[in-house]
Enzyme design. Structure first.
Site, PDB file in Angstrom:
ATOM      1  N   SER A  86      78.463  41.579  31.627  1.00  0.00           N
ATOM      2  CA  SER A  86      77.001  41.574  31.703  1.00  0.00           C
ATOM      3  C   SER A  86      76.523  40.752  32.889  1.00  0.00           C
ATOM      4  CB  SER A  86      76.465  40.958  30.409  1.00  0.00           C
ATOM      5  OG  SER A  86      75.113  40.637  30.536  1.00  0.00           O
TER       6      SER A  86
ATOM      7  N   TYR B  63      76.716  33.812  23.413  1.00  0.00           N
ATOM      8  CA  TYR B  63      76.941  35.224  23.761  1.00  0.00           C
ATOM      9  C   TYR B  63      77.372  35.336  25.227  1.00  0.00           C
ATOM     10  CZ  TYR B  63      75.679  39.742  25.713  1.00  0.00           C
ATOM     11  OH  TYR B  63      75.702  40.910  26.417  1.00  0.00           O
TER      12      TYR B  63
ATOM     13  N   LYS C 137      81.098  36.478  27.211  1.00  0.00           N
ATOM     14  CA  LYS C 137      81.288  37.444  28.303  1.00  0.00           C
ATOM     15  C   LYS C 137      82.105  36.783  29.427  1.00  0.00           C
ATOM     16  CE  LYS C 137      79.249  41.067  26.652  1.00  0.00           C
ATOM     17  NZ  LYS C 137      80.104  42.123  26.134  1.00  0.00           N
TER      18      LYS C 137
HETATM   19  C1  WQD Z   1      63.761  42.016  29.628  1.00  0.00           C
HETATM   20  C2  WQD Z   1      62.455  41.398  30.071  1.00  0.00           C
HETATM   21  C3  WQD Z   1      61.752  39.514  28.763  1.00  0.00           C
HETATM   22  C4  WQD Z   1      61.052  41.645  25.024  1.00  0.00           C
HETATM   23  C5  WQD Z   1      69.331  40.762  27.652  1.00  0.00           C
HETATM   24  C6  WQD Z   1      70.615  40.003  27.596  1.00  0.00           C
HETATM   25  C7  WQD Z   1      71.623  40.626  28.504  1.00  0.00           C
HETATM   26  C8  WQD Z   1      71.786  42.069  28.204  1.00  0.00           C
HETATM   27  C9  WQD Z   1      70.539  42.811  28.068  1.00  0.00           C
HETATM   28  C10 WQD Z   1      72.915  42.518  26.120  1.00  0.00           C
HETATM   29  C11 WQD Z   1      62.468  39.876  30.065  1.00  0.00           C
HETATM   30  C12 WQD Z   1      60.784  40.654  28.616  1.00  0.00           C
HETATM   31  C13 WQD Z   1      61.385  41.335  26.328  1.00  0.00           C
HETATM   32  C14 WQD Z   1      59.690  41.558  24.622  1.00  0.00           C
HETATM   33  C15 WQD Z   1      59.095  40.897  26.857  1.00  0.00           C
HETATM   34  N1  WQD Z   1      72.860  42.379  27.398  1.00  0.00           N
HETATM   35  N2  WQD Z   1      60.416  40.951  27.228  1.00  0.00           N
HETATM   36  N3  WQD Z   1      58.757  41.186  25.565  1.00  0.00           N
HETATM   37  O1  WQD Z   1      66.764  39.268  28.521  1.00  0.00           O
HETATM   38  O2  WQD Z   1      66.939  40.651  30.635  1.00  0.00           O
HETATM   39  O3  WQD Z   1      68.771  40.718  28.964  1.00  0.00           O
HETATM   40  O4  WQD Z   1      69.589  42.104  27.263  1.00  0.00           O
HETATM   41  O5  WQD Z   1      73.302  43.048  25.321  1.00  0.00           O
HETATM   42  O6  WQD Z   1      72.802  39.932  28.432  1.00  0.00           O
HETATM   43  O7  WQD Z   1      70.372  38.677  27.990  1.00  0.00           O
HETATM   44  O8  WQD Z   1      66.625  41.821  28.432  1.00  0.00           O
HETATM   45  O9  WQD Z   1      65.197  43.479  27.310  1.00  0.00           O
HETATM   46  O10 WQD Z   1      65.458  41.184  26.274  1.00  0.00           O
HETATM   47  O11 WQD Z   1      64.149  41.442  28.389  1.00  0.00           O
HETATM   48  O12 WQD Z   1      58.216  40.534  27.651  1.00  0.00           O
HETATM   49  O13 WQD Z   1      59.337  41.808  23.466  1.00  0.00           O
HETATM   50  O14 WQD Z   1      61.442  41.770  29.137  1.00  0.00           O
HETATM   51  O15 WQD Z   1      61.080  38.285  28.807  1.00  0.00           O
HETATM   52  O16 WQD Z   1      61.717  39.443  31.146  1.00  0.00           O
HETATM   53  P1  WQD Z   1      67.207  40.500  29.182  1.00  0.00           P
HETATM   54  P2  WQD Z   1      65.368  42.016  27.500  1.00  0.00           P
END
Ligand code: WQD
Length: 342
Positions: free
Chosen positions: A127, A152, A156
């Site tokens: 990741s 987590y 990785k």
């Molecule tokens: C994306 C953006 C949030 C939800 C994570 C893991 C990574 C990977 C994928 C996992 C961010 C914003 C989110 C919401 C929002 N692998 N957001 N409101 O955090 O980039 O990555 O998922 O299996 O390892 O860390 O992805 O989709 O959670 O967030 O504003 O309700 O959307 O703050 O900027 P992230 P995400």
């Protein structure tokens, strides 16, 4: 003879899309899953898409070393793609021991069984989280890994190191590829497989689609005061089918003897930064729906901006992300509607 690929966690979101692409590229696939974080919806969807009603499914836990060893004895496995792992960042902070135990043990069992059965080509699903808050964007494979901010993320990094060391010591028995995914989103164009989060989604796109369909009241956009053009975070959202195709390229690279080192690493992303607000606007526009959202405080642990330099994968594997964000968001919406029976 067809080459056989074992897909651990093959009934999940990424695993099911990868299984479809492998089958459509002429590989035989053995799907193995313990269904701890999914039901059989996607596995059934894979069978429908590919017309493979006889697709082998092994219900098993990769934390059981005897079961993993039996699996390698039963099938002639040319390559294994290891997805079986827990993946919720927040939950890993609450239950670190459970995360380390599950994610490390399962991978160690795969490597041990692979060694005991004469070696294997191993593809590990890593990741972009390993880069932490990057000093420079886009990140290349040479960008430094930063200390993990969650158990987590740490699993990785640890699995990356374990695979590297195992390959190095194996005297050619093991070969490895680490694929570092950015933010996989979307669904298969058939709308028969897609993301199926349990409970309240942590990730952005499932939260958007569930809000649009009326299962959630309002999307919270976490932070609009980041030092980015519109104040919201920047990410590299990669279409799930594009991502799945990268696995086919990586598997054939291993099986066709095209690797330039025994353990290689590739970023799998688009190279295109998209803000949360841009993604929300694109979703509304392409699907012609109004999304109820509000700005909320920043979420702990979020990095401001990260996107991939995917040129190594483009050049070396002949792979490139092709789908537009709009097409991907249309597919995600079609999947949500399919789930709702609409
Ligand atoms: C994306 C953006 C949030 C939800 C994570 C893991 C990574 C990977 C994928 C996992 C961010 C914003 C989110 C919401 C929002 N692998 N957001 N409101 O955090 O980039 O990555 O998922 O299996 O390892 O860390 O992805 O989709 O959670 O967030 O504003 O309700 O959307 O703050 O900027 P992230 P995400």
């Amino acid at each position: 003879m067809k080459k056989t690929v074992l897909v651990s966690g093959g009934a999940g979101f990424i695993g099911s899309h990868v299984t479809v692409e492998l089958l459509e590229s002429g590989y035989e696939v053995v799907v193995a899953d313990n269904f701890s974080n999914c039901d059989t919806t996607c596995f059934e969807g894979v069978k429908k898409i590919t017309g493979r009603d006889d697709l082998p499914l092994v219900r098993m836990d990769f934390c059981d070393p005897a079961a993993v060893d039996r699996l390698f004895g039963e099938y002639d496995i040319d390559a294994v793609i290891h997805f079986a792992a827990f993946k919720a960042v927040g939950e890993s902070v609450e239950k670190p021991v459970m995360y380390y135990k599950n994610n490390l043990e399962s991978f160690l069992n795969v490597l041990e069984a692979a060694e005991n059965h004469g070696g294997c080509n191993v593809l590990f699903s890593s990741s972009a989280t390993v880069y932490g808050e990057p000093d420079q964007v886009p990140v290349t494979e040479q960008s430094p890994r930063k200390p993990a901010t969650s158990p987590y993320g740490n699993t990785k990094q640890m699995c990356e190191d374990i695979l590297r060391d195992a390959v190095k010591a194996s005297k050619g028995l093991l070969k490895g590829i680490l694929l570092r995914y950015f933010n996989p989103i979307g669904a298969h164009p058939s709308a028969l497989i897609g993301e199926l989060p349990r409970g309240v989604p942590n990730n952005l796109v499932p939260f958007i689609t569930q809000t649009a369909i009326g299962r959630r009241e309002c999307l919270s956009i976490f932070g609009n005061d980041y030092p980015t053009p519109d104040g919201t975070c920047l990410r590299d959202y990669i279409d799930i089918v594009d991502l799945a195709k990268a696995h086919v390229c990586a598997v054939s690279r291993m099986l066709d003897g095209k690797m330039k080192a025994d353990c290689e690493v590739f970023n799998i992303g688009t190279g295109r930064p998209v803000s949360v607000l841009e993604l929300v606007n694109a979703f509304e526009k392409v699907n012609k729906v109004k999304l109820n959202y509000r700005f909320a405080p920043r979420r702990a642990g979020d990095v401001t901006a990260i996107w991939a330099d995917p040129s190594l994968a483009n050049r070396e594997m002949g792979w490139k992300a092709e789908r537009s964000v709009e097409d991907t968001l249309a597919a995600a919406w079609a999947w949500e509607k399919h789930l709702a029976g609409k």
